[in-house]
Structure formats: C-alpha cells, structure tokens
Scaffold this motif. Structure first.
Motif, PDB file in Angstrom:
ATOM      1  N   GLY A  13       0.789  -1.230   0.000  1.00  0.00           N
ATOM      2  CA  GLY A  13       0.000   0.000   0.000  1.00  0.00           C
ATOM      3  C   GLY A  13       0.818   1.275   0.000  1.00  0.00           C
ATOM      4  N   VAL A  14       2.133   1.158   0.057  1.00  0.00           N
ATOM      5  CA  VAL A  14       2.996   2.344   0.062  1.00  0.00           C
ATOM      6  C   VAL A  14       3.098   2.875  -1.359  1.00  0.00           C
ATOM      7  CG1 VAL A  14       5.328   3.192   0.523  1.00  0.00           C
ATOM      8  CG2 VAL A  14       4.280   1.535   2.066  1.00  0.00           C
ATOM      9  N   ALA A  15       2.708   4.135  -1.543  1.00  0.00           N
ATOM     10  CA  ALA A  15       2.656   4.702  -2.887  1.00  0.00           C
ATOM     11  C   ALA A  15       3.930   5.448  -3.278  1.00  0.00           C
ATOM     12  CB  ALA A  15       1.463   5.651  -2.991  1.00  0.00           C
ATOM     13  N   VAL A  16       4.828   5.663  -2.355  1.00  0.00           N
ATOM     14  CA  VAL A  16       6.062   6.394  -2.644  1.00  0.00           C
ATOM     15  C   VAL A  16       7.198   5.399  -2.894  1.00  0.00           C
ATOM     16  CG1 VAL A  16       5.357   8.395  -1.291  1.00  0.00           C
ATOM     17  CG2 VAL A  16       6.652   6.564  -0.201  1.00  0.00           C
ATOM     18  N   ARG A  42       5.565  -1.545  -4.149  1.00  0.00           N
ATOM     19  CA  ARG A  42       5.321  -1.330  -5.584  1.00  0.00           C
ATOM     20  C   ARG A  42       6.490  -0.667  -6.295  1.00  0.00           C
ATOM     21  NH1 ARG A  42      -0.100   1.835  -5.920  1.00  0.00           N
ATOM     22  NH2 ARG A  42       0.360   2.407  -3.788  1.00  0.00           N
ATOM     23  N   LYS A  43       7.097   0.309  -5.647  1.00  0.00           N
ATOM     24  CA  LYS A  43       8.179   1.080  -6.270  1.00  0.00           C
ATOM     25  C   LYS A  43       9.437   0.941  -5.421  1.00  0.00           C
ATOM     26  CE  LYS A  43       4.920   4.628  -7.737  1.00  0.00           C
ATOM     27  NZ  LYS A  43       4.560   6.036  -7.591  1.00  0.00           N
TER      28      LYS A  43
END
Length: 68
Positions: A13-16, A42-43
């Motif tokens: 859930g971490v978008a950064v 994700r990144k």
C-alpha cells in the motif's frame, strides 16, 4: 523490534518509492527478508552495503550516503 507487528503486509500500500538498504554481512536481517520487502513494495529498489552488518549506517556511512 521483536515485539512489534510485522510491517511487510503494509508495503504493497505504500505509494512512494522505497529504498531497501542492508549490509551484506547482516546476520539479524538476512538478504531473503530484505528481498521480500523490496518485492512487496510497488516502487522499490535495493542497495547492498558491502563489508557492513546490521548497522550499515554506522559501519559504512559513506556507502549508505551514496546509496541514498
């Protein structure tokens, strides 16, 4: 740290961007655990600090600074 809940489930859930930095000689947090964190985010990218253990920031500050 031993009594806190695992944070691995929160990483998707971490978008950064996430940078996983670990010492290649770290006996407390093995490379497989670090790879699992990087794969869960994700990144994410990973940097291995050569000739460092669990306290890589203290042991090799220049290498950690370069990784950041």
């Amino acid at each position: 740290m031993a009594s806190r809940p695992a944070s691995l489930p929160t990483l998707p859930g971490v978008a950064v961007p996430v940078l996983v930095v670990y010492g290649e000689e770290d006996a407390l947090s093995p490379a497989a655990e670090q790879l699992a964190m990087a794969n869960a985010a994700r990144k994410a990218s990973m940097r291995v600090i050569a000739e460092a253990g669990h306290l890589s920031l203290i042991e090799r500050p220049e290498a950690v600074s370069a990784a950041l």
